[in-house]
Design an enzyme around this catalytic site. Structure first.
Site, PDB file in Angstrom:
ATOM      1  N   GLU A   1     -61.843 -29.419 -31.034  1.00 37.61           N
ATOM      2  CA  GLU A   1     -62.001 -29.671 -29.599  1.00 37.61           C
ATOM      3  C   GLU A   1     -63.051 -28.701 -29.069  1.00 37.61           C
ATOM      4  O   GLU A   1     -62.763 -27.520 -28.864  1.00 37.61           O
ATOM      5  CB  GLU A   1     -60.651 -29.464 -28.895  1.00 37.61           C
ATOM      6  CG  GLU A   1     -60.712 -29.763 -27.416  1.00 37.61           C
ATOM      7  CD  GLU A   1     -59.358 -29.588 -26.739  1.00 37.61           C
ATOM      8  OE1 GLU A   1     -58.327 -29.934 -27.342  1.00 37.61           O
ATOM      9  OE2 GLU A   1     -59.332 -29.085 -25.614  1.00 37.61           O
TER      10      GLU A   1
ATOM     11  N   ASP B   1     -62.655 -23.827 -16.345  1.00 38.98           N
ATOM     12  CA  ASP B   1     -61.939 -25.011 -16.788  1.00 38.98           C
ATOM     13  C   ASP B   1     -60.785 -25.275 -15.823  1.00 38.98           C
ATOM     14  O   ASP B   1     -59.693 -24.749 -16.002  1.00 38.98           O
ATOM     15  CB  ASP B   1     -61.410 -24.689 -18.202  1.00 38.98           C
ATOM     16  CG  ASP B   1     -60.939 -25.899 -18.959  1.00 38.98           C
ATOM     17  OD1 ASP B   1     -61.238 -27.021 -18.527  1.00 38.98           O
ATOM     18  OD2 ASP B   1     -60.295 -25.709 -20.006  1.00 38.98           O
TER      19      ASP B   1
ATOM     20  N   ASP C   1     -54.781 -33.357 -20.617  1.00 39.12           N
ATOM     21  CA  ASP C   1     -54.835 -31.895 -20.659  1.00 39.12           C
ATOM     22  C   ASP C   1     -55.225 -31.470 -19.238  1.00 39.12           C
ATOM     23  O   ASP C   1     -56.335 -31.025 -18.972  1.00 39.12           O
ATOM     24  CB  ASP C   1     -55.869 -31.434 -21.699  1.00 39.12           C
ATOM     25  CG  ASP C   1     -55.704 -29.971 -22.037  1.00 39.12           C
ATOM     26  OD1 ASP C   1     -54.920 -29.301 -21.344  1.00 39.12           O
ATOM     27  OD2 ASP C   1     -56.358 -29.491 -22.975  1.00 39.12           O
TER      28      ASP C   1
ATOM     29  N   HIS D   1     -64.552 -29.609 -20.708  1.00 35.42           N
ATOM     30  CA  HIS D   1     -65.256 -28.746 -21.663  1.00 35.42           C
ATOM     31  C   HIS D   1     -66.711 -29.191 -21.791  1.00 35.42           C
ATOM     32  O   HIS D   1     -67.616 -28.351 -21.902  1.00 35.42           O
ATOM     33  CB  HIS D   1     -64.590 -28.808 -23.043  1.00 35.42           C
ATOM     34  CG  HIS D   1     -63.209 -28.215 -23.070  1.00 35.42           C
ATOM     35  ND1 HIS D   1     -62.446 -28.184 -24.209  1.00 35.42           N
ATOM     36  CD2 HIS D   1     -62.460 -27.639 -22.107  1.00 35.42           C
ATOM     37  CE1 HIS D   1     -61.279 -27.613 -23.950  1.00 35.42           C
ATOM     38  NE2 HIS D   1     -61.264 -27.285 -22.669  1.00 35.42           N
TER      39      HIS D   1
ATOM     40  N   ASP E   1     -59.307 -35.461 -24.472  1.00 37.02           N
ATOM     41  CA  ASP E   1     -58.477 -34.706 -23.533  1.00 37.02           C
ATOM     42  C   ASP E   1     -58.951 -35.087 -22.140  1.00 37.02           C
ATOM     43  O   ASP E   1     -60.063 -34.731 -21.712  1.00 37.02           O
ATOM     44  CB  ASP E   1     -58.566 -33.192 -23.790  1.00 37.02           C
ATOM     45  CG  ASP E   1     -57.449 -32.720 -24.728  1.00 37.02           C
ATOM     46  OD1 ASP E   1     -56.787 -33.584 -25.345  1.00 37.02           O
ATOM     47  OD2 ASP E   1     -57.228 -31.499 -24.827  1.00 37.02           O
TER      48      ASP E   1
ATOM     49  N   ASP F   1     -59.225 -28.080 -15.302  1.00 41.97           N
ATOM     50  CA  ASP F   1     -58.213 -29.003 -15.854  1.00 41.97           C
ATOM     51  C   ASP F   1     -57.555 -29.864 -14.786  1.00 41.97           C
ATOM     52  O   ASP F   1     -56.328 -29.968 -14.725  1.00 41.97           O
ATOM     53  CB  ASP F   1     -57.104 -28.204 -16.571  1.00 41.97           C
ATOM     54  CG  ASP F   1     -57.507 -27.724 -17.960  1.00 41.97           C
ATOM     55  OD1 ASP F   1     -58.375 -28.343 -18.590  1.00 41.97           O
ATOM     56  OD2 ASP F   1     -56.923 -26.714 -18.415  1.00 41.97           O
TER      57      ASP F   1
ATOM     58  N   ASP G   1     -45.366 -24.084 -27.293  1.00 37.73           N
ATOM     59  CA  ASP G   1     -44.929 -24.844 -26.109  1.00 37.73           C
ATOM     60  C   ASP G   1     -43.501 -25.316 -26.321  1.00 37.73           C
ATOM     61  O   ASP G   1     -42.750 -25.511 -25.371  1.00 37.73           O
ATOM     62  CB  ASP G   1     -45.760 -26.128 -25.922  1.00 37.73           C
ATOM     63  CG  ASP G   1     -47.227 -25.869 -25.724  1.00 37.73           C
ATOM     64  OD1 ASP G   1     -47.570 -24.784 -25.246  1.00 37.73           O
ATOM     65  OD2 ASP G   1     -48.022 -26.772 -26.058  1.00 37.73           O
TER      66      ASP G   1
ATOM     67  N   HIS H   1     -48.461 -27.584 -28.560  1.00 34.63           N
ATOM     68  CA  HIS H   1     -48.713 -26.385 -29.353  1.00 34.63           C
ATOM     69  C   HIS H   1     -47.349 -25.918 -29.857  1.00 34.63           C
ATOM     70  O   HIS H   1     -46.340 -26.100 -29.165  1.00 34.63           O
ATOM     71  CB  HIS H   1     -49.276 -25.220 -28.521  1.00 34.63           C
ATOM     72  CG  HIS H   1     -50.587 -25.463 -27.853  1.00 34.63           C
ATOM     73  ND1 HIS H   1     -50.690 -25.961 -26.589  1.00 34.63           N
ATOM     74  CD2 HIS H   1     -51.849 -25.211 -28.260  1.00 34.63           C
ATOM     75  CE1 HIS H   1     -51.972 -26.023 -26.252  1.00 34.63           C
ATOM     76  NE2 HIS H   1     -52.697 -25.579 -27.247  1.00 34.63           N
TER      77      HIS H   1
END
Ligand code: XUL
Ligand code: CO
Length: 439
Positions: free
Chosen positions: A232, A307, A339, A271, A296, A309, A104, A101
């Site tokens: 996404e 989420d 991700d 997701h 991802d 992750d 980031d 991003h």
């Protein structure tokens, strides 16, 4: 520039019997599977945000991991230290790609102009590293959910000024993605949704999101971006309801607004499960619509409704994922972006390595097993046989759209009650998968 991950070696393949935690047990980059190397099948990517920025902070407490890499946080020195750390990390793990991003990469400044200047500076530095190492950019994106201005989303915001600012961020993120040779550009609609319909004009918001995406496509193509745009999908979190609920919804959206030539799906495992589907389901929906773009790679926790992750370890899931990817002919411009974040108590540099080893091995083993399922052939031939009644003259007529309801009704009346359609044999098929997984 000195080594950051001292005492952590370049990770090599040692085979499943190895007890060395810092080795790959299944990911053997040059091993050929179905005519392609593992590395070609599995273009792995590091997510800048989780690996280089996230410290394990949650709403109950601060971070546990030190990601300062020897620099003062929120400075350009820190931004450069993250580049150094990231490239050393990717080289040591043999990861070919990264995703980012905008914010980031650099600390966000008070003005867009200054943030843009910082992005120019850091991308020069990243480009140098890319040239030295051969590491590439998989995709870029703009963070349009973190800053308070995006409390109501970006394209979906009620404020035209916020919409305009989002356009500015997207333009720059596209500039940087193109500068770094990125193969994709992602829209994750983090706050593109609503909390209550009592204050929301859903149609207005969706039209605006589509308009923003259209502008991004037009601009991207005008500066030479030839890669894929991705949506996404995610059903919720942070918003109660997010518009890109799942792959089916997002595909309907891009088709409705004429964006389907430029957009594909970036399917994230966790997701899909939040949407009440399996990961495999959203991959299949994307693939059968010619929209399987990128992945991802992570996994959720079936006991938790958010989420998480996690780095994937569930080989059953990675196998069925790779089965879908192989059947779809692989990912064209896409890759497998982790991700995923190490658990909060896994806060050391070594844990960063162990996390990626787990995830890369889980997908490598999934690839090996998915290829075995395809080579074994029992599942494919069962599915073919299951629909074989459509090979009849009647079946062909229905499939080619030439049959009428009246004609079928006449045949049905003449034939009388049809026989039962044959056993689905789910339990047998599941045991076939288990026998291939566990020998
Ligand atoms: C959030 C998420 C994002 C996107 C990029 O759930 O997955 O990190 O991948 O914005
Ligand atoms: Co994601």
């Amino acid at each position: 520039m000195s080594e950051i991950f001292t005492n952590l070696p370049k990770v090599k393949y040692e085979g499943s019997k190895s007890k060395n935690p810092l080795s790959f047990k299944y990911y053997d980059p040059d091993r050929k599977i179905l005519g392609k190397t593992m590395k070609e099948h599995l273009p792995f990517a590091m997510a800048w945000w989780h690996n280089l920025c996230a410290t394990g902070r949650d709403m109950f407490g601060p971070g546990t991991a030190d990601k300062s890499f020897g620099a003062e946080p929120d400075t350009m020195e820190h931004a450069r230290a993250k580049v150094d750390a990231g490239f050393e990390f990717m080289e040591k793990l043999g990861i070919e790609y990264f995703c980012f991003h905008d914010v980031d990469l650099v600390p966000e400044a008070d003005t867009l102009a200054e943030t843009n200047r910082r992005l120019d500076e850091i991308s020069d530095y990243i480009l140098e590293k890319m040239k030295k190492t051969g590491i590439k950019c998989l995709w870029g994106t703009a963070n349009m959910f973190g800053h308070p201005r995006f409390m109501n989303g970006a394209g979906s915001s009620n404020s035209v000024d916020v919409f305009c600012h989002a356009a500015g961020q997207i333009k720059k993120a596209l500039d940087i993605t193109v500068k770094l040779g990125g193969k994709g550009y992602v829209f994750w609609g983090g706050r593109e949704g609503y909390e209550t319909l009592l204050n929301t004009d859903m149609k207005f918001e969706q039209e605006n999101i589509a308009a923003l995406m259209r502008m991004a496509v037009d601009y991207g193509r005008s500066i030479g971006f030839t890669g894929d745009f991705y949506i996404e999908p995610k059903p919720k979190e942070p918003m109660k309801h997010q518009y890109d609920f799942d792959a089916a919804t997002a595909i309907g959206f891009v088709r409705q607004y004429g964006l389907d030539k430029d957009f594909k799906m970036n399917v994230e495992a966790n997701h899909a499960t939040l949407a009440g589907h399996t990961f495999q389901h959203d991959l299949r929906v994307s693939a059968m619509n010619g929209m399987l773009g990128s992945i991802d790679a992570n996994q959720g926790d079936y006991l938790l409704g958010w989420d998480t992750d996690e780095f994937p370890f569930n080989v059953y899931e990675t196998t069925l994922c790779m089965y879908e990817v192989l059947k779809a002919g692989g990912l064209k411009n896409g890759g497998f972006n982790f991700d995923a974040k190490s658990r909060r108590p896994s806060y050391t540099y070594e844990d960063m390595f162990l996390s990626f080893i787990l995830g890369m091995d889980a997908f490598a083993l999934g690839l090996i097993k998915a290829a075995e399922i395809i080579e074994d052939g029992r599942i494919d031939s069962f599915v073919k046989e299951r629909y074989s009644s459509y090979e009849s003259e009647l079946g062909q007529k229905i499939r080619s759209g030439k049959a009428t309801l009246k004609e079928l009704s006449d045949i049905a009346v003449k034939n009388g009650a049809p026989a039962l359609p044959g056993s689905g044999k789910q339990e047998w098929l599941e045991s076939v998968v288990n026998s291939i997984l566990f020998g």
